[in-house]
Design a protein around this motif. Structure first.
Motif, short mmCIF file in Angstrom:
data_model
loop_
_atom_site.label_atom_id
_atom_site.label_comp_id
_atom_site.label_asym_id
_atom_site.label_seq_id
_atom_site.Cartn_x
_atom_site.Cartn_y
_atom_site.Cartn_z
N THR A 250 13.37 -3.57 -0.01
CA THR A 250 14.90 -3.16 0.36
C THR A 250 15.32 -4.28 1.59
O THR A 250 16.74 -4.01 1.89
N VAL A 334 -0.27 0.58 -0.27
CA VAL A 334 0.72 0.20 -1.22
C VAL A 334 0.34 1.17 -2.57
O VAL A 334 -0.68 1.21 -2.82
N TYR A 338 5.00 3.22 -7.31
CA TYR A 338 6.21 2.91 -6.71
C TYR A 338 6.84 1.81 -6.70
O TYR A 338 5.92 0.76 -6.55
N MET A 344 6.11 -7.64 -0.95
CA MET A 344 6.03 -8.68 -0.11
C MET A 344 6.02 -8.43 1.40
O MET A 344 6.74 -7.52 1.77
N VAL A 346 6.05 -8.57 5.31
CA VAL A 346 6.73 -9.08 6.30
C VAL A 346 6.52 -8.45 7.69
O VAL A 346 7.33 -7.66 8.23
N ARG A 448 12.08 7.54 -5.84
CA ARG A 448 10.89 8.28 -5.57
C ARG A 448 10.67 8.98 -6.95
O ARG A 448 9.08 9.40 -7.06
C1 ANZ Z 1 9.87 -6.11 2.42
C2 ANZ Z 1 10.11 -5.47 3.59
C3 ANZ Z 1 10.51 -5.93 4.95
C4 ANZ Z 1 10.43 -4.21 3.43
C5 ANZ Z 1 10.90 -5.10 5.90
C6 ANZ Z 1 10.90 -3.17 4.34
C7 ANZ Z 1 10.98 -3.51 5.54
P1 ANZ Z 1 11.64 2.72 0.46
O1 ANZ Z 1 12.78 2.44 1.54
O2 ANZ Z 1 10.97 3.75 0.80
O3 ANZ Z 1 12.17 2.56 -1.02
N1 ANZ Z 1 7.30 -1.14 -0.83
C8 ANZ Z 1 7.74 -1.56 -1.91
N2 ANZ Z 1 6.87 -0.99 -2.85
C9 ANZ Z 1 5.93 -0.51 -2.42
C10 ANZ Z 1 4.95 0.23 -2.80
N3 ANZ Z 1 4.60 0.50 -4.14
N4 ANZ Z 1 4.08 0.92 -2.01
C11 ANZ Z 1 4.30 0.96 -0.85
N5 ANZ Z 1 5.39 0.24 -0.24
C12 ANZ Z 1 6.13 -0.17 -1.18
O4 ANZ Z 1 10.86 1.30 0.93
C13 ANZ Z 1 10.70 0.24 0.30
C14 ANZ Z 1 10.17 -0.88 1.00
O5 ANZ Z 1 8.70 -0.20 0.91
C15 ANZ Z 1 9.94 -2.00 0.60
O6 ANZ Z 1 10.85 -3.08 1.24
C16 ANZ Z 1 8.61 -2.46 0.38
O7 ANZ Z 1 8.51 -3.13 1.94
C17 ANZ Z 1 7.90 -1.54 0.72
F1 ANZ Z 1 11.22 -5.29 7.05
O8 ANZ Z 1 9.87 -5.29 1.46
B1 ANZ Z 1 9.81 -3.94 1.88
#
Ligand code: ANZ
Length: 846
Positions: A250, A334, A338, A344, A346, A448
């Motif tokens: 996201t 992770v 989902y 990735m 961060v 979700r």
């Molecule tokens: C990099 C990132 C940087 C993220 C950041 C968030 C903050 P929602 O909003 O609930 O949809 N994500 C993606 N796939 C995942 C998985 N299979 N299991 C657990 N976490 C997962 O959450 C989307 C964010 O959750 C994505 O954005 C990813 O982390 C994580 F400052 O990417 B994010």
């Protein structure tokens, strides 16, 4: 004859209704407009209880209201009669689930009839009848044809004691089964799914149409369950592997801050990455970790403050924008199902990633300056030789490593090459553009919502109409061979064994391959019972049609359901599935609407001593209450208790009081001595006004579900009538008859037995339920006086009755003449007078 004998009245009218069936819809030439009112059907697990009684009471108020307003109202009932309780009862007693189920249905039907619900009894359905579940199978085949029913291997919650799959909702927060108490494990099984995720956007967007007509809480719960996130898919090249890894994020704006990657341990991707790895130690550590992970539940894994665990997979990926080489880890925060099962990481800007990085000593790189203002003109920043913006000294960001708190706030991009200085939203936009240009990613959405797992390894459900050929082919059962009927339970062991008991019904499960007659096997699983309830509102329209699930022409006439009534416990699953199947049927061309239930009313719960009533905890028994106070008093008590959405604490209400009121109302009908053809205009004017105010207000209040207010007004009206009789007008006054008839008409929504008996005693042989409502006479609604409030310096000093047409000058003069006002003003100086005729005067003094 003056005695109010509710038991005798009930017996009499129940027999009349059984004979007349006044609420059957069977006249296709009826030109009256239509309404479809439906209660969530009952699960026949025993006799009706207080909760049913409450829901049916409210559904019946709505039904009877529309009949009275001149509509033909379809109000059917049925039974949701497949499911586990019947199967468990059968296992316990060594009988067939059919016996228990149909005996309970007979009992509930009797109780419904005794409860006086205005039902079209010709449309009764039972989902466990082959005539019904044949159409579940038809629906399954239609969906299979469209690719909306499919089988896949997946990790499911497995109860090792009960040997069965559990829904997520059946796994307790501590990871044990709510059924056996055993620690739930994950097991990979091949299961049937309905592809509800294809409809995620429509299921979400169409909720807007229901705004204001469904409880906002339910809308919010559905939105949250679907859980749409917008962001991007980003592809990362992997050293020594030809395919790239895709992650969903996201926050593509934080791409320069990616310092490692994490994949779900139970994903195929993790297994594949680790198998391509030479170091046997890494492989072994991964296997041990995977075994541990499979013991925990999804809820535990999603808990943010859980200590982070994980293993390095010995592999590296390349950040598409920076070219950085980053480690790939597996960690259970992770989830496999989902997004793409990989993230990735961060750590500077995501707390879970930061916790992980701190624990395993991975790099942290700040790329968003959360101190920087995000609005206003973007400062022109100078770039260094690497193309990175040079920021002024005072923009030194806080360090998440020393604070251990990720910088999740908004700010301008930092250390992000050509994107440095952009705001979050611009950063997201521009980085997605760059990814799309280089082929390293694209804008995307994730939900979700998961696909709907419909297979159950159980006997008492709809058999899945698929045959498995010896070659592994799935062959849909030809339509003309439906229904695939459940076999007899003779000789079958229904105890849960991890496989459907139907698999052991050799004669049933072994069939000829429809292609060539070679031996093949039926699919032994049955469908989730939520399939049955996802479309039952359509079966009511043609409940006995042997040739089709429902008639699209009837659906056009009656559906969608105008008012659905039921418990908030169905706020998500049942309602979501019914909405989904309706959209599928729309896409298949069978219905012309896309939402099944135009309006929804969630009744509250009936509580006893503050807790929900249940058989195990004791509480109030419906049968005892009905026997003691009568059906009408119980129904009236429920309507009078408060707004229908609120819980009713049975200790706080008075069915005895309701019974007393009904007796008072009833006695009016026996006291009235005038005949139906008297001239009402000759009656007492005050009583006539009261009657007509009630006639004009009750419909709006009923449509707004303010049943308690209607009942309160009805009680006032009954008191007024009695006063008028006693004050000398006597029972022969035409206004007394008019008012008492109005009481009977209004009461028919809440207490139909008493109302019917009153109506008959008032000299009518028509049915009070369908007689119709009377229009209020507007000349009797005009107020003859209103109360004006007189204030001095904002304080109320007097109230005076004035004509609604009083002028400002007249009202001011009246106010100044008031003795109370003169006392309050005394010898102070009047500095200002505000007059809002006819209701208010405020005199300011100093
Ligand atoms: C990099 C990132 C940087 C993220 C950041 C968030 C903050 P929602 O909003 O609930 O949809 N994500 C993606 N796939 C995942 C998985 N299979 N299991 C657990 N976490 C997962 O959450 C989307 C964010 O959750 C994505 O954005 C990813 O982390 C994580 F400052 O990417 B994010």
């Amino acid at each position: 004859h003056r005695d109010y004998d509710f038991a005798a009245i009930q017996a009499k009218w129940q027999a009349v209704w059984e004979e007349r069936q006044p609420f059957t819809i069977d006249d296709p030439t009826d030109k009256r407009p239509r309404k479809y009112v439906m209660d969530m059907f009952s699960y026949p697990s025993g006799d009706l209880h207080m909760g049913h009684a409450e829901a049916f009471a409210f559904g019946d108020v709505v039904t009877r209201y529309w009949w009275q307003q001149g509509f033909q109202v379809l109000h059917p009932v049925g039974w949701d009669s497949f499911g586990l309780p019947a199967e468990n009862a059968a296992i316990k007693r060594g009988t067939d689930p059919r016996e228990w189920t149909y005996a309970n249905i007979d009992q509930q039907r009797e109780s419904m009839k005794a409860y006086g619900v205005a039902v079209d009894w010709t449309r009764e359905i039972h989902t466990s009848d082959p005539e019904y579940y044949k159409w579940n199978q038809w629906l399954f085949l239609k969906m299979y044809e469209k690719g909306l029913a499919y089988r896949k291997d997946s990790w499911v919650n497995w109860d090792p004691v009960d040997q069965t799959v559990l829904a997520n909702e059946q796994v307790l927060p501590d990871g044990t089964s709510d059924r056996s108490g055993a620690v739930v494990v994950k097991k990979k099984l091949t299961q049937w799914y309905f592809k509800i995720t294809d409809y995620a956007d429509r299921l979400l967007d169409d909720l807007n149409q229901l705004e204001g007509r469904w409880p906002s809480k339910v809308l919010a719960m559905q939105r949250n369950w679907i859980g749409r996130s917008t962001g991007a898919d980003v592809h990362f090249a992997v050293e020594g592997r030809s395919e790239r890894i895709t992650v969903f994020t996201t926050r593509p704006d934080t791409l320069y801050g990616v310092t490692f990657m994490v994949v779900a341990p139970e994903s195929d991707l993790a297994a594949e990455l680790v198998s391509g790895q030479d170091d046997a130690g890494i492989r072994a550590r991964f296997q041990d970790y995977l075994t541990e992970v499979q013991k925990s539940t999804e809820i535990e894994r999603m808990t943010a403050d859980r200590p982070k665990t994980g293993v390095f997979l010995g592999r590296h990926a390349i950040n598409p924008l920076t070219g950085d080489r980053i480690e790939i880890w597996a960690a259970d925060y992770v989830l496999a199902d989902y997004g793409h099962g990989a993230v990735m990481a961060v750590p500077a800007h995501d707390q879970r990633d930061l916790d992980f990085a701190l624990k395993f000593d991975l790099p942290v790189r700040v790329v968003v300056d959360v101190n920087a203002p995000v609005t206003g003109v973007i400062p022109t920043l100078e770039l260094d030789e690497n193309g990175v913006a040079i920021l002024p000294d005072d923009l030194e960001p806080v360090d998440p490593v020393s604070t251990r708190v990720a910088l999740t706030g908004e700010g301008r991009l930092l250390n992000s090459g050509p994107f440095t200085g952009l705001s979050k939203s611009n950063g997201i936009k521009r980085i997605i553009e760059a990814l799309e240009q280089s082929g390293d990613g694209r804008a995307s959405k994730t939900y979700r919502l998961r696909d709907w797992l419909i297979s159950r390894q159980r006997f008492w459900g709809t058999p899945i109409p698929i045959i498995h050929g010896a070659d592994g082919e799935e062959i849909p059962v030809p339509f003309d061979q439906l229904p695939v009927e459940l076999p007899s339970t003779e000789g079958l062991d229904l105890k849960p064994k991890g496989q459907s008991p139907l698999g052991a019904a050799t004669d049933w499960v072994t069939v000829e391959d429809p292609r060539d007659g070679s031996p093949a096997r039926r699919d032994p699983d049955t469908m989730d019972t939520f399939v049955d309830s996802s479309w039952y509102y359509l079966r009511y329209l043609n409940p006995t049609d042997p040739d089709k699930a429902f008639d699209p022409k009837e659906a056009d006439k009656w559906a969608p359901v105008d008012q659905y009534v039921g418990g908030v416990e169905h706020a998500i699953l049942h309602l979501l599935y019914a909405r989904f199947i309706t959209k599928v049927l729309f896409d298949l061309g069978y219905v012309s609407f896309t939402e099944p239930f135009s309006a929804l009313l969630n009744q509250g719960m009936v509580l006893s001593g503050g807790s929900k009533m249940s058989k195990s905890k004791g509480g109030v028994n419906l049968g005892d209450e009905l026997a003691e106070h009568g059906v009408d008093a119980i129904r009236l008590t429920m309507a009078f208790a408060g707004p229908p959405e609120d819980d009713i604490n049975w200790e706080d209400v008075s069915p005895a009081g309701a019974a007393k009121f009904l007796a008072r109302a009833f006695r009016l009908a026996t006291d009235v001595t005038s005949t139906p053809d008297v001239v009402w205009a000759d009656g007492d004017q005050g009583l006539r006004r009261a009657t007509h105010r009630f006639l004009s207000e009750a419909p709006g209040l009923t449509e707004a579900f303010k049943f308690n207010v209607v009942v309160a007004r009805l009680m006032e009206l009954v008191n007024t009538i009695r006063k008028v009789i006693d004050s000398g007008a006597g029972p022969a006054d035409p206004a007394v008859r008019e008012a008492t008839e109005t009481v009977a008409l209004a009461l028919s929504l809440f207490s139909p037995y008493t109302a019917s008996e009153m109506w008959e005693r008032l000299g009518y042989d028509s049915d009070v339920a369908t007689f119709g409502w009377r229009k209020a006479d507007p000349t009797l609604l005009v107020e003859t006086s209103v109360t004006a409030v007189i204030q001095v310096n904002g304080k109320v000093r007097d109230r005076i009755e004035v004509s609604p047409k009083v002028t400002s000058d007249e009202l001011e003069a009246l106010a100044r003449a008031s003795a109370a006002v003169q006392r309050a003003v005394g010898d102070k100086e009047v500095v200002n007078v505000i007059v809002r005729a006819p209701r208010l005067v405020n005199i300011a003094v100093k």
